[in-house]
Design an enzyme around this catalytic site. Structure first.
Site, PDB file in Angstrom:
ATOM      1  CE  LYS A   1     -57.116 -14.382  49.631  1.00 52.32           C
ATOM      2  NZ  LYS A   1     -56.354 -14.323  48.238  1.00 52.32           N
TER       3      LYS A   1
ATOM      4  CB  SER B   1     -70.631  -1.638  58.634  1.00 53.42           C
ATOM      5  OG  SER B   1     -71.682  -2.164  58.780  1.00 53.42           O
TER       6      SER B   1
ATOM      7  CE1 TYR C   1     -69.042  -0.403  61.568  1.00 52.77           C
ATOM      8  CE2 TYR C   1     -68.304   1.098  59.912  1.00 52.77           C
ATOM      9  CZ  TYR C   1     -69.588   0.760  60.880  1.00 52.77           C
ATOM     10  OH  TYR C   1     -70.701   1.398  61.044  1.00 52.77           O
TER      11      TYR C   1
END
Length: 116
Positions: free
Chosen positions: A9, A25, A58
């Site tokens: 994270k 993305s 992504y």
């Protein structure tokens, strides 16, 4: 049995750019990617602390040391420059491995997105 757990994270980074005219993305500073063990093209969840939006996309590499956090394509509509987001990755692993696994949490400086 397999379970999905938090792998890493990036906590409370600031959006530096939102580029609607891109294929899609999120662009992340390569230093932050390395520190959080995130690889290019990895699926991430982005949680916007300012407006509650959550999305999946992504990763593409951003310039090392730049502090860039740029939402591209349709995701750019879910943020504003300056919003604070959390970027989360997940991994599938067997139950025994998951019980022992320790995720990597990274807390960069929120204003500069640089490692402290």
């Amino acid at each position: 049995m397999y379970v999905e757990v938090v792998k890493s994270k990036l906590h409370n980074v600031s959006v530096t750019e939102a580029n609607l005219n891109y294929v899609g993305s999120i662009t992340i500073d390569e230093d932050l990617m390395d520190e959080a063990n995130i690889i290019e093209n990895e699926k991430v969840q982005v949680v916007n602390n300012n407006n509650g939006e959550r999305l999946e996309t992504y990763v593409i590499k951003g310039e090392r040391g730049s502090g860039v956090i740029c939402l591209n394509g349709a995701a750019a509509r879910k943020v504003a420059v300056g919003d604070v987001v959390i970027i989360i990755t997940y991994a599938m692993m067997d139950l025994d491995e998951a019980k022992e696994f320790k995720p990597k949490f990274v807390f960069p400086d929120t204003e500069t997105n640089r490692l402290v």
